[in-house]
Every structure is written in C-alpha cells, then in structure tokens.
Design a protein around this motif. Structure first.
Motif, PDB file in Angstrom:
ATOM      1  N   ARG A   1       0.809  -1.225   0.000  1.00 37.32           N
ATOM      2  CA  ARG A   1       0.000   0.000   0.000  1.00 37.32           C
ATOM      3  C   ARG A   1       0.845   1.280   0.000  1.00 37.32           C
ATOM      4  O   ARG A   1       0.338   2.340  -0.322  1.00 37.32           O
ATOM      5  N   LYS A   2       2.132   1.180   0.312  1.00 33.73           N
ATOM      6  CA  LYS A   2       3.022   2.343   0.230  1.00 33.73           C
ATOM      7  C   LYS A   2       3.306   2.739  -1.215  1.00 33.73           C
ATOM      8  O   LYS A   2       3.693   3.872  -1.484  1.00 33.73           O
ATOM      9  N   ASN A   3       3.144   1.786  -2.145  1.00 33.77           N
ATOM     10  CA  ASN A   3       3.504   2.009  -3.535  1.00 33.77           C
ATOM     11  C   ASN A   3       2.248   2.332  -4.343  1.00 33.77           C
ATOM     12  O   ASN A   3       1.358   1.492  -4.495  1.00 33.77           O
ATOM     13  N   ASP A   4       2.187   3.541  -4.892  1.00 31.04           N
ATOM     14  CA  ASP A   4       1.026   3.988  -5.649  1.00 31.04           C
ATOM     15  C   ASP A   4       0.761   3.106  -6.873  1.00 31.04           C
ATOM     16  O   ASP A   4      -0.356   3.043  -7.374  1.00 31.04           O
ATOM     17  N   ARG A   5       1.789   2.427  -7.344  1.00 30.66           N
ATOM     18  CA  ARG A   5       1.644   1.530  -8.493  1.00 30.66           C
ATOM     19  C   ARG A   5       0.613   0.428  -8.211  1.00 30.66           C
ATOM     20  O   ARG A   5      -0.033  -0.090  -9.115  1.00 30.66           O
ATOM     21  N   TYR A   6       0.435   0.076  -6.955  1.00 28.61           N
ATOM     22  CA  TYR A   6      -0.465  -1.007  -6.568  1.00 28.61           C
ATOM     23  C   TYR A   6      -1.785  -0.497  -5.991  1.00 28.61           C
ATOM     24  O   TYR A   6      -2.502  -1.224  -5.320  1.00 28.61           O
ATOM     25  N   ARG A   7      -2.116   0.748  -6.284  1.00 30.55           N
ATOM     26  CA  ARG A   7      -3.340   1.352  -5.761  1.00 30.55           C
ATOM     27  C   ARG A   7      -4.581   0.546  -6.150  1.00 30.55           C
ATOM     28  O   ARG A   7      -5.506   0.392  -5.369  1.00 30.55           O
ATOM     29  N   GLN A   8      -4.627   0.032  -7.382  1.00 30.64           N
ATOM     30  CA  GLN A   8      -5.798  -0.699  -7.864  1.00 30.64           C
ATOM     31  C   GLN A   8      -5.736  -2.207  -7.577  1.00 30.64           C
ATOM     32  O   GLN A   8      -6.670  -2.933  -7.904  1.00 30.64           O
ATOM     33  N   LEU A   9      -4.668  -2.663  -6.969  1.00 27.69           N
ATOM     34  CA  LEU A   9      -4.500  -4.076  -6.652  1.00 27.69           C
ATOM     35  C   LEU A   9      -5.412  -4.471  -5.491  1.00 27.69           C
ATOM     36  O   LEU A   9      -5.402  -3.833  -4.445  1.00 27.69           O
ATOM     37  N   SER A  10      -6.191  -5.523  -5.672  1.00 25.07           N
ATOM     38  CA  SER A  10      -7.034  -6.045  -4.594  1.00 25.07           C
ATOM     39  C   SER A  10      -6.218  -6.987  -3.731  1.00 25.07           C
ATOM     40  O   SER A  10      -5.617  -7.931  -4.241  1.00 25.07           O
ATOM     41  N   VAL A  11      -6.212  -6.724  -2.434  1.00 27.32           N
ATOM     42  CA  VAL A  11      -5.497  -7.586  -1.496  1.00 27.32           C
ATOM     43  C   VAL A  11      -6.520  -8.291  -0.623  1.00 27.32           C
ATOM     44  O   VAL A  11      -7.350  -7.663   0.030  1.00 27.32           O
ATOM     45  N   VAL A  12      -6.439  -9.628  -0.652  1.00 22.91           N
ATOM     46  CA  VAL A  12      -7.337 -10.489   0.107  1.00 22.91           C
ATOM     47  C   VAL A  12      -6.519 -11.122   1.220  1.00 22.91           C
ATOM     48  O   VAL A  12      -5.577 -11.865   0.952  1.00 22.91           O
TER      49      VAL A  12
ATOM     50  N   THR B   1      -6.000  -5.311   9.400  1.00 23.96           N
ATOM     51  CA  THR B   1      -5.732  -5.477   7.971  1.00 23.96           C
ATOM     52  C   THR B   1      -6.595  -4.556   7.116  1.00 23.96           C
ATOM     53  O   THR B   1      -6.126  -4.033   6.107  1.00 23.96           O
ATOM     54  N   LEU B   2      -7.843  -4.342   7.524  1.00 23.06           N
ATOM     55  CA  LEU B   2      -8.687  -3.426   6.761  1.00 23.06           C
ATOM     56  C   LEU B   2      -8.170  -1.995   6.866  1.00 23.06           C
ATOM     57  O   LEU B   2      -8.151  -1.265   5.874  1.00 23.06           O
ATOM     58  N   ILE B   3      -7.715  -1.607   8.050  1.00 19.56           N
ATOM     59  CA  ILE B   3      -7.124  -0.276   8.221  1.00 19.56           C
ATOM     60  C   ILE B   3      -5.861  -0.134   7.376  1.00 19.56           C
ATOM     61  O   ILE B   3      -5.600   0.916   6.791  1.00 19.56           O
ATOM     62  N   ALA B   4      -5.083  -1.210   7.267  1.00 19.45           N
ATOM     63  CA  ALA B   4      -3.837  -1.180   6.490  1.00 19.45           C
ATOM     64  C   ALA B   4      -4.083  -1.206   4.980  1.00 19.45           C
ATOM     65  O   ALA B   4      -3.165  -0.994   4.202  1.00 19.45           O
ATOM     66  N   GLY B   5      -5.329  -1.478   4.569  1.00 20.15           N
ATOM     67  CA  GLY B   5      -5.635  -1.399   3.150  1.00 20.15           C
ATOM     68  C   GLY B   5      -6.091  -2.678   2.476  1.00 20.15           C
ATOM     69  O   GLY B   5      -6.201  -2.723   1.251  1.00 20.15           O
ATOM     70  N   ALA B   6      -6.395  -3.725   3.249  1.00 20.72           N
ATOM     71  CA  ALA B   6      -6.933  -4.940   2.635  1.00 20.72           C
ATOM     72  C   ALA B   6      -8.329  -4.650   2.097  1.00 20.72           C
ATOM     73  O   ALA B   6      -9.074  -3.852   2.667  1.00 20.72           O
ATOM     74  N   ASN B   7      -8.673  -5.304   1.001  1.00 20.02           N
ATOM     75  CA  ASN B   7     -10.005  -5.151   0.425  1.00 20.02           C
ATOM     76  C   ASN B   7     -10.946  -6.256   0.858  1.00 20.02           C
ATOM     77  O   ASN B   7     -12.158  -6.064   0.892  1.00 20.02           O
ATOM     78  N   VAL B   8     -10.387  -7.422   1.159  1.00 20.00           N
ATOM     79  CA  VAL B   8     -11.191  -8.589   1.505  1.00 20.00           C
ATOM     80  C   VAL B   8     -10.493  -9.321   2.649  1.00 20.00           C
ATOM     81  O   VAL B   8      -9.266  -9.412   2.674  1.00 20.00           O
TER      82      VAL B   8
ATOM     83  N   LEU C   1     -14.732   1.143 -10.878  1.00 16.94           N
ATOM     84  CA  LEU C   1     -15.072   1.716  -9.582  1.00 16.94           C
ATOM     85  C   LEU C   1     -13.816   1.928  -8.741  1.00 16.94           C
ATOM     86  O   LEU C   1     -12.764   1.367  -9.009  1.00 16.94           O
ATOM     87  N   ASP C   2     -13.942   2.695  -7.697  1.00 24.07           N
ATOM     88  CA  ASP C   2     -12.826   3.084  -6.842  1.00 24.07           C
ATOM     89  C   ASP C   2     -12.432   1.954  -5.890  1.00 24.07           C
ATOM     90  O   ASP C   2     -13.233   1.493  -5.082  1.00 24.07           O
ATOM     91  N   ARG C   3     -11.181   1.498  -5.943  1.00 24.58           N
ATOM     92  CA  ARG C   3     -10.664   0.432  -5.086  1.00 24.58           C
ATOM     93  C   ARG C   3     -10.711   0.807  -3.613  1.00 24.58           C
ATOM     94  O   ARG C   3     -10.819  -0.047  -2.748  1.00 24.58           O
ATOM     95  N   ASP C   4     -10.615   2.086  -3.320  1.00 27.53           N
ATOM     96  CA  ASP C   4     -10.586   2.495  -1.920  1.00 27.53           C
ATOM     97  C   ASP C   4     -11.885   2.170  -1.187  1.00 27.53           C
ATOM     98  O   ASP C   4     -11.909   2.118   0.028  1.00 27.53           O
TER      99      ASP C   4
END
Length: 149
Positions: free
Chosen positions: A78-89, A103-110, A140-143
């Motif tokens: 999540r520090k790397n903007d290149r992976y902004r659209q990457l879904s992390v499960v 994990t959700l606070i750190a940026g997990a999507n699932v 749609l927005d990954r965030d």
C-alpha cells in the motif's frame, strides 16, 4: 478497465505448502483460465512485484508467515502507488476482530477466514474473483472495495 475476455493475474502468498496445494486445486477446479502464481512469504512476493511490470489483479495473502508476515507485506504494498488498484485479500486462519480490523485499516479489500472444507474454499475463491472482476470491469474506486467473509 478490464474486459470480460481478459484473464486475471492472481497470486497466493502462504507459507504452508499443504494450504497452497489445496488452494491451487480449488482454483484449478474453477476452470477460469486465470493465472495463479504462488509464493511462500511476503518478501518473495514483494521481490516479484518489484521485478515485474505486470501488476496482478488479486493477491491472496496469508496473515501469519515467517520472514515477512501478511500485515507487513500489505503495508509495503500500500506504500507504492503503483499497486493502488490491486485487490489484497487477507486469507487467514485467524477470525480475531483485531486482525480483521488491523488489515482493513492497512488497506486490505477482503478478509477471508480459511474455510474448513474444500467446496467452501472453491466457492469463496470464485466469489472473490467474480466480485473483483466486477470492480475491474466497471472502473469503480478500489478504496471503497471491502468484502469480509
């Protein structure tokens, strides 16, 4: 935006060889044609991501691993903007509220608690891929994409 005919690039990161084997078998039964790569820890997957131009669509990331655990790996991704659209499960045996929240606070999507039976695992993987494909194809927005099972 991804179109319906494009195959997804999916990664599993899990230190348990048996869990990787079962995941791979469930994934292959989906007959999706999507590509699956597997790694044993967070450091391996981060090295892969840094050495390759292709950004995967989904990373299934075990929470508790030696060398570099899932939460630390997620934070690095999540520090790397290149992976902004990457879904992390996050794919873990833990169902602790704190683990889910962290994990959700750190940026997990699932967040998925590892299922106890093969059919549930297969169906869960299929559901995550389907929901993720909807987001990839719609733009749609990954965030705002969060799904907890």
């Amino acid at each position: 935006m991804k179109n319906l005919n494009e195959k997804m690039h999916i990664i599993l990161v899990d230190d348990d060889a048996e869990d990787r084997m079962i995941f791979e078998e469930a994934f292959s039964q989906l007959n999706s044609g999507n590509q699956l790569l597997m790694f044993q820890n967070g450091l391996e997957v981060l090295n892969y991501l840094n050495e390759n131009e292709t950004v995967p669509d989904i990373i299934f990331l075990d929470l508790n691993m030696p060398i570099m655990g899932g939460l630390e790996t997620l934070r690095e991704i999540r520090k790397n903007d290149r992976y902004r659209q990457l879904s992390v499960v996050i794919y873990s045996t833990s169902s602790a509220e704190k683990d889910i929240e962290d994990t959700l606070i750190a940026g997990a999507n699932v967040y998925i608690t590892k299922p106890n039976n093969f059919e549930t695992l297969r169906d869960t993987i299929a559901k995550v891929i389907h929901v993720n494909w909807q987001f990839l194809s719609s733009g749609l927005d990954r965030d705002t994409f969060v799904f907890v099972t």
